[in-house]
Design an enzyme around this catalytic site. Structure first.
Site, PDB file in Angstrom:
ATOM      1  N   LYS A  11       0.978  -1.343   0.035  1.00 31.39           N
ATOM      2  CA  LYS A  11       0.123   0.008  -0.001  1.00 31.39           C
ATOM      3  C   LYS A  11       0.977   1.037   0.086  1.00 31.39           C
ATOM      4  O   LYS A  11       2.010   1.213  -0.487  1.00 31.39           O
ATOM      5  CB  LYS A  11      -0.947  -0.028   1.289  1.00 31.39           C
ATOM      6  N   HIS A  94      -8.585  -3.154  -6.158  1.00 32.00           N
ATOM      7  CA  HIS A  94      -8.267  -3.164  -4.659  1.00 32.00           C
ATOM      8  C   HIS A  94      -9.465  -2.542  -4.032  1.00 32.00           C
ATOM      9  O   HIS A  94      -9.832  -1.351  -4.568  1.00 32.00           O
ATOM     10  CB  HIS A  94      -6.940  -2.845  -4.096  1.00 32.00           C
ATOM     11  N   GLU A  96      -9.710  -0.480  -1.583  1.00 30.30           N
ATOM     12  CA  GLU A  96      -9.226   0.887  -1.287  1.00 30.30           C
ATOM     13  C   GLU A  96      -9.282   1.837  -2.320  1.00 30.30           C
ATOM     14  O   GLU A  96      -9.721   3.024  -2.391  1.00 30.30           O
ATOM     15  CB  GLU A  96      -7.808   0.952  -0.634  1.00 30.30           C
ATOM     16  N   GLU A 166     -10.918 -10.611  -1.140  1.00 30.39           N
ATOM     17  CA  GLU A 166     -10.450  -9.763   0.226  1.00 30.39           C
ATOM     18  C   GLU A 166     -11.999  -9.324   0.718  1.00 30.39           C
ATOM     19  O   GLU A 166     -12.376  -8.110   0.227  1.00 30.39           O
ATOM     20  CB  GLU A 166      -9.620  -8.604  -0.352  1.00 30.39           C
TER      21      GLU A 166
HETATM   22  P1  13P Z   1      -4.269  -6.456   5.792  1.00 24.83           P
HETATM   23  O1  13P Z   1      -3.630  -7.731   5.489  1.00 24.83           O
HETATM   24  O2  13P Z   1      -3.589  -5.364   6.316  1.00 24.83           O
HETATM   25  O3  13P Z   1      -5.698  -6.731   6.219  1.00 24.83           O
HETATM   26  O4  13P Z   1      -4.764  -5.951   4.279  1.00 24.83           O
HETATM   27  C1  13P Z   1      -5.085  -6.727   3.129  1.00 24.83           C
HETATM   28  C2  13P Z   1      -4.931  -6.309   1.943  1.00 24.83           C
HETATM   29  O5  13P Z   1      -5.856  -5.175   1.484  1.00 24.83           O
HETATM   30  C3  13P Z   1      -4.308  -6.558   1.150  1.00 24.83           C
HETATM   31  O6  13P Z   1      -4.538  -6.265  -0.138  1.00 24.83           O
END
Ligand code: 13P
Length: 249
Positions: A11, A94, A96, A166
């Site tokens: 990220k 993703h 996000e 996810e």
């Molecule tokens: P975390 O492992 O921090 O929960 O994040 C997962 C993620 O969004 C991987 O793309």
């Protein structure tokens, strides 16, 4: 049999100096990994990461790609640019990016097509929000997200893509889907691919789980029949933790 694939999604963390440090710490710890190992780093780190990755089998990944070849798209990067910088894998869609940057199923599909055409392997993210799971929409949603993302690809291209399931409620929250929940939903994704493209295709596609995956829960998740790997956020930022996930039992 599908080769497991563990990818770190850094990220918006770590500049070039820290990227090189993390990769150099990671290399000896994962040198005997049975899984494909990928680090998806911020764009400013590609050069430093590429240098640090020399002599290792760890692959370089990006966190997004634009769908046009070039032009007036301020701040964006094309598949050809990523390829030239040594990138082999790219995360697309993703949650996000969907949540904060207006990414839609349609733009995800355009990016997937551009990535594949440009010789990159997309890691396509799908997953439901908490309220969608509670309302019972998870299966329909992930099937739809997956099939839209794959539109326009040939069967041979689809065999090579990576899907990351996810659940949005599990990302960065410390809440993980149970082994059974993750396995069941990944099974739904595989069935959706099978219904449209047949079992010869769906058997090949590697589907990861992502969402608070860490050294403590990796073994249980990876023991599930449908789960082929992980997309790791927080736990990919420390070499020891990420190595423990990579070297799951
Ligand atoms: P975390 O492992 O921090 O929960 O994040 C997962 C993620 O969004 C991987 O793309």
């Amino acid at each position: 049999m599908r080769t497991p694939i563990i990818a770190g999604n850094w990220k918006m963390n770590k500049g070039p100096k820290e990227a090189a440090e993390l990769i150099n710490a990671l290399k000896p710890l994962v040198k005997d990994a049975k899984a494909t190992v990928v680090v998806c780093v911020p764009a400013v780190d590609y050069a430093a990461a590429k240098t640090a990755l020399r002599g290792s089998k760890i692959k370089l990944g990006a966190q997004n790609v634009h769908y046009k070849e070039s032009g007036a798209f301020t701040g964006e990067l094309s598949a050809a640019m990523l390829k030239e910088a040594g990138v082999e894998y790219v995360i697309i869609g993703h949650s996000e990016r969907r949540q904060y940057f207006g990414e839609t199923d349609e733009t995800v599909n355009l990016r997937v097509q551009a990535a594949v055409e440009g010789g990159l392997i997309p890691i396509i993210c799908v997953g439901e929000k908490k309220e969608q799971r509670e309302a019972g929409y998870t299966d329909a949603l992930v099937a739809y997200q997956t099939l839209i993302a794959l539109t326009g690809l040939t069967e041979d291209q689809i065999k090579k893509v990576i899907i990351a399931y996810e659940p949005v409620w599990a990302i960065g929250t410390g809440l993980t889907a149970t082994d059974e929940q993750a396995n069941e939903t990944i099974g739904v994704i595989r069935s959706a691919i099978q219904m449209k493209y047949g079992k010869r295709v769906s058997d090949k596609v590697r589907i990861q789980y992502g969402g608070s995956m860490n050294p403590k829960n990796v073994n249980g998740l990876m023991a599930q029949s449908e789960i082929d790997g992980g997309l790791i956020g927080g736990a990919s930022l420390k070499a020891e933790d990420f190595a423990k996930v990579v070297n799951f039992e």
